[in-house]
Design an enzyme around this catalytic site. Structure first.
Site, PDB file in Angstrom:
ATOM      1  N   ARG A  18       0.805  -1.221   0.000  1.00  0.00           N
ATOM      2  CA  ARG A  18       0.000   0.000   0.000  1.00  0.00           C
ATOM      3  C   ARG A  18       0.840   1.276   0.000  1.00  0.00           C
ATOM      4  O   ARG A  18       0.334   2.358  -0.259  1.00  0.00           O
ATOM      5  CB  ARG A  18      -0.958  -0.014   1.210  1.00  0.00           C
ATOM      6  N   THR A  83       0.345 -12.970   8.257  1.00  0.00           N
ATOM      7  CA  THR A  83       0.862 -12.898   9.626  1.00  0.00           C
ATOM      8  C   THR A  83       0.868 -14.278  10.307  1.00  0.00           C
ATOM      9  O   THR A  83       1.748 -14.580  11.116  1.00  0.00           O
ATOM     10  CB  THR A  83       0.043 -11.900  10.463  1.00  0.00           C
ATOM     11  N   GLY A 148      -8.483  -4.935  11.587  1.00  0.00           N
ATOM     12  CA  GLY A 148      -9.254  -6.059  12.099  1.00  0.00           C
ATOM     13  C   GLY A 148      -9.973  -5.598  13.358  1.00  0.00           C
ATOM     14  O   GLY A 148      -9.506  -4.710  14.058  1.00  0.00           O
ATOM     15  N   GLU A 165     -11.324  -9.584  10.290  1.00  0.00           N
ATOM     16  CA  GLU A 165     -10.691  -8.585   9.427  1.00  0.00           C
ATOM     17  C   GLU A 165     -11.753  -7.700   8.778  1.00  0.00           C
ATOM     18  O   GLU A 165     -12.892  -8.116   8.571  1.00  0.00           O
ATOM     19  CB  GLU A 165      -9.833  -9.274   8.353  1.00  0.00           C
ATOM     20  N   ASN A 396      41.457  24.808  -1.747  1.00  0.00           N
ATOM     21  CA  ASN A 396      41.938  23.587  -1.085  1.00  0.00           C
ATOM     22  C   ASN A 396      42.129  22.422  -2.039  1.00  0.00           C
ATOM     23  O   ASN A 396      42.686  21.405  -1.654  1.00  0.00           O
ATOM     24  CB  ASN A 396      40.967  23.194   0.034  1.00  0.00           C
ATOM     25  N   ARG A 450      49.220  41.254  -5.794  1.00  0.00           N
ATOM     26  CA  ARG A 450      48.281  41.726  -6.792  1.00  0.00           C
ATOM     27  C   ARG A 450      49.051  42.682  -7.684  1.00  0.00           C
ATOM     28  O   ARG A 450      50.078  43.231  -7.274  1.00  0.00           O
ATOM     29  CB  ARG A 450      47.091  42.423  -6.134  1.00  0.00           C
TER      30      ARG A 450
HETATM   31  C1  UD1 Z   1      -2.956  -6.716  10.654  1.00  0.00           C
HETATM   32  C2  UD1 Z   1      -4.055  -7.556  11.342  1.00  0.00           C
HETATM   33  C3  UD1 Z   1      -5.245  -6.643  11.656  1.00  0.00           C
HETATM   34  C4  UD1 Z   1      -4.790  -5.501  12.530  1.00  0.00           C
HETATM   35  C5  UD1 Z   1      -3.612  -4.764  11.883  1.00  0.00           C
HETATM   36  C6  UD1 Z   1      -3.052  -3.756  12.865  1.00  0.00           C
HETATM   37  C7  UD1 Z   1      -3.876  -9.794  10.376  1.00  0.00           C
HETATM   38  C8  UD1 Z   1      -4.471 -10.778   9.460  1.00  0.00           C
HETATM   39  N1  UD1 Z   1      -4.485  -8.621  10.447  1.00  0.00           N
HETATM   40  O1  UD1 Z   1      -3.472  -6.264   9.421  1.00  0.00           O
HETATM   41  O2  UD1 Z   1      -6.250  -7.389  12.336  1.00  0.00           O
HETATM   42  O3  UD1 Z   1      -5.865  -4.608  12.754  1.00  0.00           O
HETATM   43  O4  UD1 Z   1      -2.563  -5.662  11.527  1.00  0.00           O
HETATM   44  O5  UD1 Z   1      -2.038  -2.983  12.344  1.00  0.00           O
HETATM   45  O6  UD1 Z   1      -2.896 -10.086  11.038  1.00  0.00           O
HETATM   46  N2  UD1 Z   1       4.055  -9.488   7.931  1.00  0.00           N
HETATM   47  C9  UD1 Z   1       5.016 -10.470   7.917  1.00  0.00           C
HETATM   48  N3  UD1 Z   1       4.849 -11.555   7.108  1.00  0.00           N
HETATM   49  C10 UD1 Z   1       3.759 -11.684   6.306  1.00  0.00           C
HETATM   50  C11 UD1 Z   1       2.769 -10.675   6.341  1.00  0.00           C
HETATM   51  C12 UD1 Z   1       2.947  -9.603   7.167  1.00  0.00           C
HETATM   52  O7  UD1 Z   1       6.030 -10.390   8.625  1.00  0.00           O
HETATM   53  O8  UD1 Z   1       3.691 -12.686   5.591  1.00  0.00           O
HETATM   54  C13 UD1 Z   1       4.269  -8.323   8.804  1.00  0.00           C
HETATM   55  C14 UD1 Z   1       4.237  -7.016   8.059  1.00  0.00           C
HETATM   56  O9  UD1 Z   1       5.526  -6.646   7.624  1.00  0.00           O
HETATM   57  C15 UD1 Z   1       3.695  -6.046   9.094  1.00  0.00           C
HETATM   58  C16 UD1 Z   1       2.839  -6.921   9.987  1.00  0.00           C
HETATM   59  O10 UD1 Z   1       3.216  -8.259   9.725  1.00  0.00           O
HETATM   60  O11 UD1 Z   1       4.730  -5.444   9.814  1.00  0.00           O
HETATM   61  C17 UD1 Z   1       1.339  -6.730   9.737  1.00  0.00           C
HETATM   62  O12 UD1 Z   1       1.062  -7.059   8.382  1.00  0.00           O
HETATM   63  P1  UD1 Z   1       0.074  -6.181   7.511  1.00  0.00           P
HETATM   64  O13 UD1 Z   1       0.007  -6.755   6.153  1.00  0.00           O
HETATM   65  O14 UD1 Z   1       0.429  -4.751   7.613  1.00  0.00           O
HETATM   66  O15 UD1 Z   1      -1.303  -6.457   8.262  1.00  0.00           O
HETATM   67  P2  UD1 Z   1      -2.598  -5.549   8.301  1.00  0.00           P
HETATM   68  O16 UD1 Z   1      -3.324  -5.681   7.034  1.00  0.00           O
HETATM   69  O17 UD1 Z   1      -2.231  -4.182   8.727  1.00  0.00           O
HETATM   70 CA    CA Z   2      -0.318  -3.104   9.045  1.00  0.00          CA
END
Ligand code: UD1
Ligand code: CA
Length: 472
Positions: A18, A83, A148, A165, A396, A450
Site C-alpha cells: 500500500r 501474519t 481487524g 478482518e 583547497n 596583486r
Molecule cells: C494486521 C491484522 C489486523 C490488525 C492490523 C493492525 C492480520 C491478518 N491482520 O493487518 O487485524 O488490525 O494488523 O495494524 O494479522 N508481515 C510479515 N509476514 C507476512 C505478512 C505480514 O512479517 O507474511 C508483517 C508485516 O511486515 C507487518 C505486519 O506483519 O509489519 C502486519 O502485516 P500487515 O500486512 O500490515 O497487516 P494488516 O493488514 O495491517
Molecule cells: Ca499493518
C-alpha cells in the site's frame, strides 16, 4: 520492567504494497527513524536483544543490515503468506534450532512504531494475571476502517470471541474496537493452533488473527487490553498514515522539550527528531528542522528556516535565518548566518562568527575569529581572533588532492584574497585585499600579491575630447 518468561517476535517481512514504494515498509521513517527501529527499541525495554526474533522477508538483507547493530535475531520468511504464516515460520525455526521455547511470546508488528513500553508491560502483566492463552492489545480510534476488529463476547466467562478482518465484517455492522496487531500468547497454545490456519479469506493469506477464535473454541482464555492512547497502536500502511504518525511523534518530542524549558514558537511547523536534546531557555523560531543526534545548549536562538543536522551547539549560540549545519560543532556564543552553510567537521570556536553566504568544511575556526561575508573555508586550521575578509577563498583542491590552509592567531586576511593551499599565514600577519597567496606568509609580515595599480590623471576628459574630434 523485565518480562520474565517472554520472548518477543516482531513481524517485519511484509512488502508494504500500500505504500507503493521501493523501500521496504519497516525501513520507512517516522520521527527520523525506521519503523522497525522504534519497535525494536520498545521491545528492548522488556527483554534482551537475544530474546527478540525479527521475522524478515521482503528485501530481508536490506532490512537486516539496517538494524543489525541492535543484535536481535533474524528469522527468514522467504515467501510472505500472511501474519499467520510469519508465526508458522517462527515455529519451524524454533523446531530446527536448539533454543528452548519461551513460555510466552509477545508478538509485535514492525509497522506499529509508536507503541509505548509502559503499554507493552501492562499487556504482559495482564496476560500473566489473567492466565490467558492470548491477550490482544486494542484501541477505539475515531476511524477504525481497514483494521481487524475485536468482537467482545456477551456471554461470560468468554471475553473475546474472535478477531474479524475488515473485509470479513458483515456489511453495515459497526465494530469500533480495533486489533492493534500486538498480542501476548502462551507459546504452546499459539504454536499448537498454527497448522489449523487456512487461506480461505479475502486476501488468500494465513491470518494470525484467526487463532483467537480457535483458542476460544478450545476453551482457552482470550482477553483484550484497551490501550490508553490511540496513536500508539496505529499502523503505518500508507504514506498518509506514516505522516500522521510522524506528526504525532514530533508533537510528543516538542512537548517534551517545552516541558524542559525550551521555547518552540510554532511546534507544528518544526521538524525535530526524537534523539535531539536542547537546553533550557533556548528559543526555536517557526520552520526550523533539527535532525539526528543534534545537541543544542541553553540560551541559544535558532531563527527560522535553519536546518541543523547531526551537530553540537554550545550555549548562547545564535543561528540566524536560513543556515544549514551538518556535522558541525559550534562553541558557546558563536553567531552564524544568515545563510551560512556549515558542512561536516566544521569546528567553530566560542564567540566566532560565520556570516552571510559563508561555507565551511573540515575547518577549525578559533575563538572569536570572524568570517562574516561570502567566504569559502575548507580544510583549514584557523587560529583565534583572526579576521577573514569578505570573499576570501581557501583554494583547497588542486583537482586531485585536498590541501590544508593554516592561519595563525590574530592574522588579518584582506577581502577577496585567494589562499592557494597548501599554504600558511603566520600569526599576526596581514594579507592585502585582492591577493592571490601562493607562498607562505611569515608571522607579522604583510603579503601583497596583486598587480600594481596604474592611475592616469585626466584620462576620462582626454578620451572624451579625442572622440569629439573624430565626429564629422
Ligand atoms: C494486521 C491484522 C489486523 C490488525 C492490523 C493492525 C492480520 C491478518 N491482520 O493487518 O487485524 O488490525 O494488523 O495494524 O494479522 N508481515 C510479515 N509476514 C507476512 C505478512 C505480514 O512479517 O507474511 C508483517 C508485516 O511486515 C507487518 C505486519 O506483519 O509489519 C502486519 O502485516 P500487515 O500486512 O500490515 O497487516 P494488516 O493488514 O495491517
Ligand atoms: Ca499493518
Amino acid at each position: 520492567m523485565e518480562a520474565t518468561g517472554f520472548a518477543v517476535a516482531i513481524m517485519a517481512a511484509g512488502k508494504g504494497t500500500r505504500l507503493k514504494s521501493k523501500r521496504p515498509k519497516v525501513l520507512h521513517e517516522v520521527g527520523g527513524q525506521a519503523l522497525l527501529l522504534h519497535v525494536i527499541a520498545a521491545a528492548r525495554t522488556l527483554v534482551s536483544a537475544e530474546e527478540i526474533y525479527c521475522i524478515v522477508g521482503h528485501e530481508a538483507e536490506r532490512v537486516q543490515s539496517a538494524v543489525a547493530f541492535t543484535n536481535v535475531n533474524f528469522v527468514p520468511q522467504q515467501e510472505q503468506r500472511g501474519t499467520g504464516h510469519a508465526m508458522q515460520t517462527l515455529k519451524a525455526w524454533f523446531n530446527n534450532s536448539s533454543r528452548r521455547l519461551p513460555q510466552h511470546l509477545l508478538v509485535l508488528s514492525g509497522d506499529v512504531p509508536l507503541i509505548r513500553p509502559e503499554t507493552l508491560s501492562s499487556l504482559c502483566e495482564m496476560h500473566i494475571r489473567e492466565r490467558a492463552a492470548m491477550t490482544i492489545l486494542t484501541a477505539i480510534p475515531p476511524d477504525p476502517t481497514g483494521y481487524g476488529r475485536v468482537l467482545r463476547s456477551t456471554s461470560e466467562p468468554i471475553e473475546v470471541e474472535a478477531i474479524v478482518e475488515q473485509k470479513a465484517l458483515q456489511p453495515g455492522r459497526y465494530e469500533p474496537e480495533i486489533n492493534s496487531g500486538i498480542y501476548c500468547f502462551e507459546t504452546e497454545a499459539l504454536f499448537s493452533n498454527l497448522d489449523k490456519l487456512s487461506t480461505d479469506n479475502a486476501h488468500g493469506e494465513f491470518y494470525l488473527t484467526d487463532v483467537a477464535a480457535m483458542l476460544v473454541a478450545e476453551g482457552r482464555r482470550v482477553v483484550a487490553l484497551k490501550a490508553d492512547g490511540v496513536d500508539e497502536v496505529l499502523g503505518a500502511n500508507t504514506i498518509a498514515e506514516m505522516m500522521h504518525l510522524d506528526q504525532a511523534m514530533r508533537a510528543d518530542v516538542a512537548r517534551r522539550l517545552m516541558a524542559q524549558g525550551v521555547t518552540i514558537f510554532r511546534p507544528d511547523t518544526c521538524v525535530i527528531d526524537a534523539e535531539v536534546t536542547i537546553g533550557a531557555d533556548t528559543v526555536i523560531e517557526p520552520y526550523v528542522q533539527i535532525l539526528g543526534a543534534t545537541r543544542i545548549g541553553s540560551d541559544c536562538r535558532i531563527r527560522s528556516f535553519s536546518v541543523i543536522q547531526q551537530s553540537v551547539l554550545g550555549n548562547s549560540v545564535t543561528v540566524r535565518n536560513g543556515c544549514i549545519l551538518d556535522g558541525a560543532d559550534v562553541g558557546d556564543g558563536a553567531v552564524l548566518g544568515p545563510y551560512a552553510h556549515l558542512r561536516p567537521e566544521s569546528n567553530i570556536g566560542p564567540a566566532a562568527h560565520v556570516g552571510n553566504f559563508c561555507e565551511t568544511k573540515k575547518v577549525t575556526l578559533g575563538r572569536g575569529s570572524k568570517a562574516n561575508h561570502l567566504t569559502y573555508l575548507g580544510d583549514a586550521v584557523i587560529g583565534e581572533g583572526v579576521n577573514v575578509g569578505a570573499g576570501v577563498i581557501t583554494c583547497n583542491y588542486d583537482g586531485v588532492h585536498k590541501h590544508t590552509t593554516t592561519i595563525g592567531d590574530g592574522a588579518f586576511v584582506g577581502s577577496d584574497s585567494t589562499l592557494v593551499a597548501p599554504i600558511s599565514i603566520g600569526e599576526g600577519a596581514y594579507v592585502a585585499a585582492g591577493s592571490c597567496i601562493t607562498h607562505p606568509v611569515p608571522p607579522g609580515a604583510l603579503a601583497l600579491a596583486r598587480s600594481q595599480q596604474v592611475t592616469k590623471e585626466g584620462w576620462a576628459a582626454a578620451r572624451k575630447a579625442a572622440r569629439a574630434a573624430k565626429r564629422p
